[in-house]
Design an enzyme around this catalytic site. Sequence first.
Site, short mmCIF file in Angstrom:
data_model
loop_
_atom_site.label_atom_id
_atom_site.label_comp_id
_atom_site.label_asym_id
_atom_site.label_seq_id
_atom_site.Cartn_x
_atom_site.Cartn_y
_atom_site.Cartn_z
N LYS A 128 43.61 27.23 27.01
CA LYS A 128 44.69 28.08 26.51
C LYS A 128 46.03 27.42 26.80
CE LYS A 128 46.29 32.93 26.77
NZ LYS A 128 46.10 34.25 27.41
N SER A 180 45.70 38.34 24.26
CA SER A 180 46.45 37.16 23.87
C SER A 180 45.63 35.89 23.76
CB SER A 180 47.58 36.92 24.87
OG SER A 180 47.05 36.59 26.14
N SER A 220 43.75 40.50 28.07
CA SER A 220 43.84 39.32 27.21
C SER A 220 42.65 38.38 27.23
CB SER A 220 45.10 38.52 27.56
OG SER A 220 46.23 39.14 27.02
#
Lengths: 500, 95, 492
Positions: free
Chosen positions: C78, C158, C182
């Site tokens: 990420k 997210s 998330s």
Amino acid sequence: MTMNVIMRDREPRAEDLIKGETGDWEIILGLEVHAQVTSNAKLFSGASTEFGAEPNTQVSLVDAALPGMLPVINAYCVEQAVRTGLGLQAKINLRSVFDRKNYFYPDLPQGYQISQFKHPIVGEGEVIIDLAGGRSESVGIERLHLEQDAGKSLHDQHPAMSYVDLNRSGVALMEIVSRPDMRSSDEARAYVTKLRTILRYLGTCDGNMDEGSLRADVNVSVRRVGEPLGTRCEIKNVNSIRFIGQAIEYEARRQIELIEEGGKVVQQTRLFDPKTGETRSMRSKEEAHDYRYFPDPDLLPLEFTQEFVDHIKATLPELPDDKKARLIADYGLSPYDATVLVGESARADFFEAVAKGRDAKLASNWVTGEFFGALNREGHSIEESPVTAKQLGELIDLISDDTISGRIAKQVFESMYKTGRDPAKIVEEEGLRQVTDLSAIEAVIDEVLAANPDKVEQTKVKPALVAWFVGQVMKSTSGKANPQVVNKILAAKLGLSSDD
Amino acid sequence: MSVDQNTVRHIARLARIAVRDDELEALANELNGILSWVEQLGEVDTDGVEPMTGAVEMVMKWREDKVTTGNLQKEVTANAPGGDDGFFVVPKVVE
Amino acid sequence: MSDPIKLSLAEARDALKAKKISAVELTQAYVDEVEAGAGLNAYVLPTAEHALNMAKASDAKLARGEGGALEGLPLGVKDLFCTEGVRTTACSHILVGFVPPYESHVTSNLWRDGAVMLGKLNNDEFAMGSSNETSYYGSVINPWRRAGDTTPLVPGGSSGGSSAAVAARMCLAATATDTGGSIRQPAAFTGTVGIKPTYGRCSRWGIVAFASSLDQAGPITRDVRDAAIMLGSMAGYDPQDATSVDRPVPDYELALGQSLKGLSVGIPKEYRVDGMSSEIDALWDKGIEWLKAAGAVIKEVSLPHTKYALPTYYIVAPAECSSNLARYDGVRYGLRVEGSDITDMYEKTRAEGFGDEVRRRVLMGTYVLSAGYYDAYYLKAQKVRSLIAHDFIKAFADVDVLLTPTAPSAAFGIGENSDDPLAMYLNDVFTVTVNLAGLPGISVPAGLSSQGLPLGLQLIGRTFDEETLFKAAYAIEEAAGVQPAPAAWWKA
């Protein structure tokens, strides 16, 4: 940061009041002193705290606030804050909280300063300040908290740009907040002087104002005697004790004139300009601040045990007030001499080394007189002194056992200071030993008397002339004759009664 | 409590985010929508409740007073949009 | 090997050890998948060359019979994780071109164990969002589609790049972060497994901060075993993070397959919220039945402050982010928009650098901390947060683990919820409580909706009891049976 004003009730002293056009004014002063914690590394990072390095070389990733960087508290800085709190006779809070103080400034990389707002590590304490004439006053300490220093913005490198160096960013500071208990610039200076002495005794701050290790924000307000507190102005970052005095004098008069001319003091932050001796409003602080303090979520509350505190307490050195009391009691010193000596622990230590087993008064006179005089003249610190305590003690011994006179001793001392040689050696090599041989002195006296029959005659009506004869004898012996012996023999030969 | 356009302007100033005048109304509405929703917390009796300070019960770790890093001038300034001679450079700041 | 990308992380690990495939072969297969799936926009920065170099090094180690727990396994990272020498932006314009001179603690652990980095994955800007639509690099497209429908769906957020990449077999597993859901919500939206460990289990050092008291890293994987392996590597004490916990990391894989006999599972009654789809309700009941069948004892529990969790979160998280994002000021890195003076430079830089959602939260956070409002909002929220955490402590006195749905719906269409921030915030209704209380939570796929979209169940555990989560999640996974992978329409 004073929120509720708690201050000591004090009768104003006439000599502290400022005469205005419309009457007498009282100055109310409170100080926030920022003292850099003596530590190797910064408060929340492993970067060095050393002064004077190349720009941005003592900056960790944490200090530059790179994304994802986190603070971890330096244990020694915590210990130093506790030690300082103990030295200020203050309450130590076993649980305190680090808050973020949010504002934007180029030398504040995180966009917030980690500080302590609601729950500081140290609570209320007290500092006794020493003033002229042996007067002392108590100044209340409201709190002491730990916080990060900011970096440095340089404005003179480029016409349109400021240059930012983050070497100082994150260095540990103790903010020590006093109550508004001071009433004159003398008291404010005495407060900073005393605070610095205490910090140096404790070894928690080097007190070096030139390098910015100790800075003061001075809160100044004025009021007519007996009236409620006036609006205060804060003079930021004053970095010498002399400037603190000048800034207060200027600011107090500015406020008095303003009010007397029908104006009003506006609460604001001001800067002191040492070149002009004036204070001016700070443009960068004109905007009302809203720091949005909240507990730093990267840090948990700072907690330690009473044992941790007790352990630090057990290692505290003797503090200036205690030392002063002991010097007065043990050596019979005057409060003034004692105050001068404890101003630096090295001075007091030097004195004690000299005075040990000797005449304390004589030792004190020599240390505070000739010795400090020479240090001042040469700009030396005690550590740099070419004369050791042992040598000065030996010099005093030479006076006490009549090897040399006090006058010769001063000459010997100058030579010691210049060369670092032992006093006995100087006395020997330069033949300064005091002449105590009665017959030798008598011979010189006889010679002088014989050469000045007129003066001998006059002495009968004007006995004070004997001093002239003493001078002549000392001159003929290059000062080496024992003055008491000379006096005695002269008195006998001139038919006067002796002094002793 | 609700925010008006002046408040939005003030907050944006505090947060150092430029906001155009024609955005203020929409922003005020959005913030008011969220605020009136979060204000349901007012229903909760929190008398005598200590605010949460850490997500998990633990004792904060301390670091030793050791210099463990330094001489990273190149690294810390490498990404700087304004830089000169090892300094960060910004528009002139007036004190 | 016929199709290496079909192997799970655990299978690939074993195949590498058995020399049935080389790390370079495996990595090349994934590099090709990343390229083929570029249209999903899951990667914001593929690092193929870097990956192949790492794979070569892994092969050398494996040849010597060496290599760590993840040797030669290609992963996605990420973009919130700082990666040394590799651009890291948190998918925000304000970090344009930022190349960290350091590696996050979590990714360092992965590389220490031999893993291979395929590239940086898309996410909502600064992890603020539940759909990956707030990214400066654009939306990520969910590899799943509704049956007979080509409408592009969100992969959740997210960590939408992470969930999409894992679901589309564009990496073996991915790192992710979870501040309010998330990791778990995107996992539920993509038929993957996602675990947010206990706060303090993974170091936050080197992860771009959103809300410090809530942020935790964790993996998104294809199955529970892979999650156990990944977390075992990512977790661990880090003296650089004062909130990191100094306790050993257990071998989570050992928990898998253990009996659930006597395990007490709580069903929080407050999680049956109004307007929840009957499908989610039915899924939840199915989960209860599976656990019961595996020997667990089911108990209803009460978490009375549940309904206040979202409003609490939307005070605490914006407050912390308003301060955490103050460092993006155009001075030391990232975007700078020149201005007439320093303040103008700040204001222009931050106006241009932050997207709408980030701006909204920064303003919201600034407001709730500002003079006169702190007590009414922030302090109040932190008190309610204590009550929420206390609810869990009470519940865990009675039960070992809680079972809930992960999200109130299946994946929705791109653009469907983006006009209404509040509607978007409701996505986190079941996950956010876990962050507020610092607890571990895992989302595990439990079947498909009537429209053919994946749905997930969430298990919530006691602090540092990830093992029970893995044990129970594994049982659900077994009971749910083999889940289909999405049809690879993006390669067509």
